[in-house]
Design an enzyme around this catalytic site. Sequence first.
Site, PDB file in Angstrom:
ATOM      1  N   ARG A   1      -0.329  -8.717  13.730  1.00  0.00           N
ATOM      2  CA  ARG A   1      -1.005  -7.658  12.758  1.00  0.00           C
ATOM      3  C   ARG A   1      -1.783  -8.405  11.595  1.00  0.00           C
ATOM      4  O   ARG A   1      -2.956  -8.017  11.263  1.00  0.00           O
ATOM      5  CB  ARG A   1       0.316  -6.937  11.864  1.00  0.00           C
ATOM      6  CG  ARG A   1       0.422  -5.869  13.040  1.00  0.00           C
ATOM      7  CD  ARG A   1       1.944  -5.077  12.477  1.00  0.00           C
ATOM      8  NE  ARG A   1       1.903  -4.558  11.177  1.00  0.00           N
ATOM      9  CZ  ARG A   1       3.027  -4.665  10.690  1.00  0.00           C
ATOM     10  NH1 ARG A   1       4.265  -5.121  11.193  1.00  0.00           N
ATOM     11  NH2 ARG A   1       2.930  -3.986   9.386  1.00  0.00           N
TER      12      ARG A   1
ATOM     13  N   ARG B   1      11.852  -5.519   5.443  1.00  0.00           N
ATOM     14  CA  ARG B   1      11.484  -4.189   5.289  1.00  0.00           C
ATOM     15  C   ARG B   1      12.477  -3.274   5.681  1.00  0.00           C
ATOM     16  O   ARG B   1      12.408  -3.197   7.170  1.00  0.00           O
ATOM     17  CB  ARG B   1      10.232  -3.794   5.313  1.00  0.00           C
ATOM     18  CG  ARG B   1       9.747  -2.601   5.139  1.00  0.00           C
ATOM     19  CD  ARG B   1       8.417  -2.100   5.080  1.00  0.00           C
ATOM     20  NE  ARG B   1       7.550  -2.367   6.454  1.00  0.00           N
ATOM     21  CZ  ARG B   1       6.396  -2.293   6.616  1.00  0.00           C
ATOM     22  NH1 ARG B   1       5.758  -1.785   5.545  1.00  0.00           N
ATOM     23  NH2 ARG B   1       5.783  -2.578   7.667  1.00  0.00           N
TER      24      ARG B   1
ATOM     25  N   ARG C   1     -10.158   0.445   8.239  1.00  0.00           N
ATOM     26  CA  ARG C   1      -9.815  -0.882   8.622  1.00  0.00           C
ATOM     27  C   ARG C   1     -10.571  -1.635   9.359  1.00  0.00           C
ATOM     28  O   ARG C   1     -10.288  -2.712   9.914  1.00  0.00           O
ATOM     29  CB  ARG C   1      -8.281  -0.631   9.404  1.00  0.00           C
ATOM     30  CG  ARG C   1      -7.016  -0.805   8.422  1.00  0.00           C
ATOM     31  CD  ARG C   1      -5.757  -0.981   9.389  1.00  0.00           C
ATOM     32  NE  ARG C   1      -4.968  -0.196   9.006  1.00  0.00           N
ATOM     33  CZ  ARG C   1      -3.740  -0.472   8.685  1.00  0.00           C
ATOM     34  NH1 ARG C   1      -3.294  -1.482   9.269  1.00  0.00           N
ATOM     35  NH2 ARG C   1      -2.756   0.370   8.177  1.00  0.00           N
TER      36      ARG C   1
ATOM     37  N   LYS D   1       0.809  -1.367  -0.057  1.00  0.00           N
ATOM     38  CA  LYS D   1       0.030  -0.098   0.103  1.00  0.00           C
ATOM     39  C   LYS D   1       0.797   1.335   0.071  1.00  0.00           C
ATOM     40  O   LYS D   1       0.659   2.339  -0.810  1.00  0.00           O
ATOM     41  CB  LYS D   1      -0.951  -0.183   1.096  1.00  0.00           C
ATOM     42  CG  LYS D   1      -1.527  -1.131   1.293  1.00  0.00           C
ATOM     43  CD  LYS D   1      -2.945  -1.139   2.576  1.00  0.00           C
ATOM     44  CE  LYS D   1      -2.173  -0.973   4.004  1.00  0.00           C
ATOM     45  NZ  LYS D   1      -1.265  -2.248   4.187  1.00  0.00           N
TER      46      LYS D   1
ATOM     47  N   ARG E   1      11.167  -1.126  11.163  1.00  0.00           N
ATOM     48  CA  ARG E   1      10.059  -0.631  12.065  1.00  0.00           C
ATOM     49  C   ARG E   1       9.913  -1.467  13.279  1.00  0.00           C
ATOM     50  O   ARG E   1      10.047  -2.787  13.165  1.00  0.00           O
ATOM     51  CB  ARG E   1       8.643  -0.548  11.283  1.00  0.00           C
ATOM     52  CG  ARG E   1       8.185   0.693  10.437  1.00  0.00           C
ATOM     53  CD  ARG E   1       7.146   0.583   9.892  1.00  0.00           C
ATOM     54  NE  ARG E   1       5.855  -0.189  10.238  1.00  0.00           N
ATOM     55  CZ  ARG E   1       4.873  -0.208   9.578  1.00  0.00           C
ATOM     56  NH1 ARG E   1       4.660   0.310   8.245  1.00  0.00           N
ATOM     57  NH2 ARG E   1       3.829  -0.902  10.072  1.00  0.00           N
TER      58      ARG E   1
HETATM   59  P1  AP5 Z   1       4.870  -1.621   1.953  1.00  0.00           P
HETATM   60  O1  AP5 Z   1       4.579  -0.745   0.712  1.00  0.00           O
HETATM   61  O2  AP5 Z   1       5.698  -0.962   3.049  1.00  0.00           O
HETATM   62  O3  AP5 Z   1       3.669  -2.414   2.613  1.00  0.00           O
HETATM   63  P2  AP5 Z   1       2.151  -1.807   3.160  1.00  0.00           P
HETATM   64  O4  AP5 Z   1       1.201  -2.330   2.664  1.00  0.00           O
HETATM   65  O5  AP5 Z   1       2.328  -0.408   3.279  1.00  0.00           O
HETATM   66  O6  AP5 Z   1       2.574  -2.530   4.407  1.00  0.00           O
HETATM   67  P3  AP5 Z   1       2.417  -1.946   6.327  1.00  0.00           P
HETATM   68  O7  AP5 Z   1       3.145  -2.667   6.981  1.00  0.00           O
HETATM   69  O8  AP5 Z   1       2.758  -0.554   6.311  1.00  0.00           O
HETATM   70  O9  AP5 Z   1       0.946  -2.194   6.602  1.00  0.00           O
HETATM   71  P4  AP5 Z   1       0.237  -2.137   7.810  1.00  0.00           P
HETATM   72  O10 AP5 Z   1      -1.135  -1.893   7.247  1.00  0.00           O
HETATM   73  O11 AP5 Z   1       0.668  -3.082   8.798  1.00  0.00           O
HETATM   74  O12 AP5 Z   1       1.001  -0.877   8.670  1.00  0.00           O
HETATM   75  P5  AP5 Z   1       0.637   0.761   8.845  1.00  0.00           P
HETATM   76  O13 AP5 Z   1       1.858   1.565   8.715  1.00  0.00           O
HETATM   77  O14 AP5 Z   1      -0.476   1.203   7.629  1.00  0.00           O
HETATM   78  O15 AP5 Z   1       5.780  -3.066   1.427  1.00  0.00           O
HETATM   79  C1  AP5 Z   1       6.223  -3.833   2.269  1.00  0.00           C
HETATM   80  C2  AP5 Z   1       7.486  -4.431   1.751  1.00  0.00           C
HETATM   81  O16 AP5 Z   1       7.388  -4.961   0.633  1.00  0.00           O
HETATM   82  C3  AP5 Z   1       8.515  -3.148   1.395  1.00  0.00           C
HETATM   83  O17 AP5 Z   1       9.672  -3.766   1.800  1.00  0.00           O
HETATM   84  C4  AP5 Z   1       8.426  -3.033   0.084  1.00  0.00           C
HETATM   85  O18 AP5 Z   1       9.682  -2.428  -0.699  1.00  0.00           O
HETATM   86  C5  AP5 Z   1       8.158  -4.329  -0.527  1.00  0.00           C
HETATM   87  N1  AP5 Z   1       7.222  -4.635  -1.706  1.00  0.00           N
HETATM   88  C6  AP5 Z   1       6.152  -3.857  -2.156  1.00  0.00           C
HETATM   89  N2  AP5 Z   1       5.575  -4.184  -3.194  1.00  0.00           N
HETATM   90  C7  AP5 Z   1       6.213  -5.361  -3.655  1.00  0.00           C
HETATM   91  C8  AP5 Z   1       6.266  -5.976  -4.787  1.00  0.00           C
HETATM   92  N3  AP5 Z   1       5.291  -5.859  -5.828  1.00  0.00           N
HETATM   93  N4  AP5 Z   1       7.069  -7.145  -4.937  1.00  0.00           N
HETATM   94  C9  AP5 Z   1       8.269  -7.139  -4.116  1.00  0.00           C
HETATM   95  N5  AP5 Z   1       8.379  -6.435  -2.839  1.00  0.00           N
HETATM   96  C10 AP5 Z   1       7.639  -5.557  -2.716  1.00  0.00           C
HETATM   97  O19 AP5 Z   1      -0.081   0.593  10.251  1.00  0.00           O
HETATM   98  C11 AP5 Z   1       0.702   0.709  11.360  1.00  0.00           C
HETATM   99  C12 AP5 Z   1      -0.069   0.178  12.551  1.00  0.00           C
HETATM  100  O20 AP5 Z   1      -0.812   1.641  12.704  1.00  0.00           O
HETATM  101  C13 AP5 Z   1      -1.348  -0.694  12.536  1.00  0.00           C
HETATM  102  O21 AP5 Z   1      -0.777  -1.999  13.216  1.00  0.00           O
HETATM  103  C14 AP5 Z   1      -2.329  -0.188  13.727  1.00  0.00           C
HETATM  104  O22 AP5 Z   1      -1.725  -0.238  15.008  1.00  0.00           O
HETATM  105  C15 AP5 Z   1      -2.244   1.484  13.300  1.00  0.00           C
HETATM  106  N6  AP5 Z   1      -3.022   1.638  12.031  1.00  0.00           N
HETATM  107  C16 AP5 Z   1      -2.785   2.261  10.873  1.00  0.00           C
HETATM  108  N7  AP5 Z   1      -3.973   2.558  10.359  1.00  0.00           N
HETATM  109  C17 AP5 Z   1      -5.001   2.145  11.401  1.00  0.00           C
HETATM  110  C18 AP5 Z   1      -6.533   2.295  11.155  1.00  0.00           C
HETATM  111  N8  AP5 Z   1      -6.981   2.719  10.009  1.00  0.00           N
HETATM  112  N9  AP5 Z   1      -7.179   1.834  12.172  1.00  0.00           N
HETATM  113  C19 AP5 Z   1      -6.635   1.382  13.241  1.00  0.00           C
HETATM  114  N10 AP5 Z   1      -5.129   1.414  13.468  1.00  0.00           N
HETATM  115  C20 AP5 Z   1      -4.264   1.708  12.455  1.00  0.00           C
HETATM  116 MG    MG Z   2       2.548   1.181   4.966  1.00  0.00          MG
END
Ligand code: AP5
Ligand code: MG
Length: 216
Positions: free
Chosen positions: A171, A128, A89, A14, A160
């Site tokens: 998660r 990552r 979410r 994402k 992270r």
């Molecule tokens: P990346 O693009 O970083 O993946 P992502 O989908 O953004 O994953 P996140 O870990 O950021 O998602 P998340 O939903 O757990 O965390 P968030 O920060 O939103 O890609 C991942 C890796 O893969 C990278 O190394 C990249 O280079 C690689 N990659 C990407 N595409 C690729 C491909 N095609 N091929 C190969 N490699 C590839 O949330 C963190 C925390 O915040 C949550 O746990 C929660 O506590 C809180 N939070 C956030 N939003 C909410 C919400 N709406 N409600 C409640 N709590 C929330």
């Molecule tokens: Mg992300």
Amino acid sequence: MYNVIFLGAPGSGKGTQGEVVAKELKLAHMATGDLFRKAIERGDELGDTVKSYMERGELVPDEITISVVLKHLAGLKDVSGIILDGFPRSLRQAEALDEALVKQGEGIGRVIYINVPEDELVRRLSGRWVCRSCQSPYQCGCAEVAEGKCSRCQGELYQRPDDTPETVKERLKVYFSKTAPLIEYYRSKGKLSEIDGMAEITEVTKRIISAIKCGK
Ligand code: AP5
Ligand code: MG
């Protein structure tokens, strides 16, 4: 405004896609995880509140998340649309978003669901590295990680604290129980485009842009 939701499990890409697609289509990009991490870095009240939830891999409570997002949306100026990365979410968040958009005479343009199998999600998250300053994600094995520096802004790369195997497990569990039901929620509204997230990054970008432009 043209509003696009990026839906997908942790590690589905994402953030990777959100940055590029927003730039390409001249849309704003808001990632709730990034907003929360910035609050933790500032050490303000929001940061203190969300820190423990994020460390445990749990969702930040809906009422907090909804109010942060609605405030952010209300502060946007001169944008033609926004990519919502990682929001909503939960069903409650989705309904609150619908309600807020309807009040402004707006709606969701498209929901991009990036589908990646679980074993690949675990592999990606364990390898990552993220830029401390602009939050761009990189994968172990690339030149940026070898140098420890972001090629976009020269910021320092770090892993992270919620990318540890135990927290990733939690998660993913939370994703399947609370967030995955939104796939059917938006599919039933005719808003969902399912994208195979296993392709090369640039190929996934092309498919997302085409889904947004064609509206299917
Ligand atoms: P990346 O693009 O970083 O993946 P992502 O989908 O953004 O994953 P996140 O870990 O950021 O998602 P998340 O939903 O757990 O965390 P968030 O920060 O939103 O890609 C991942 C890796 O893969 C990278 O190394 C990249 O280079 C690689 N990659 C990407 N595409 C690729 C491909 N095609 N091929 C190969 N490699 C590839 O949330 C963190 C925390 O915040 C949550 O746990 C929660 O506590 C809180 N939070 C956030 N939003 C909410 C919400 N709406 N409600 C409640 N709590 C929330
Ligand atoms: Mg992300």
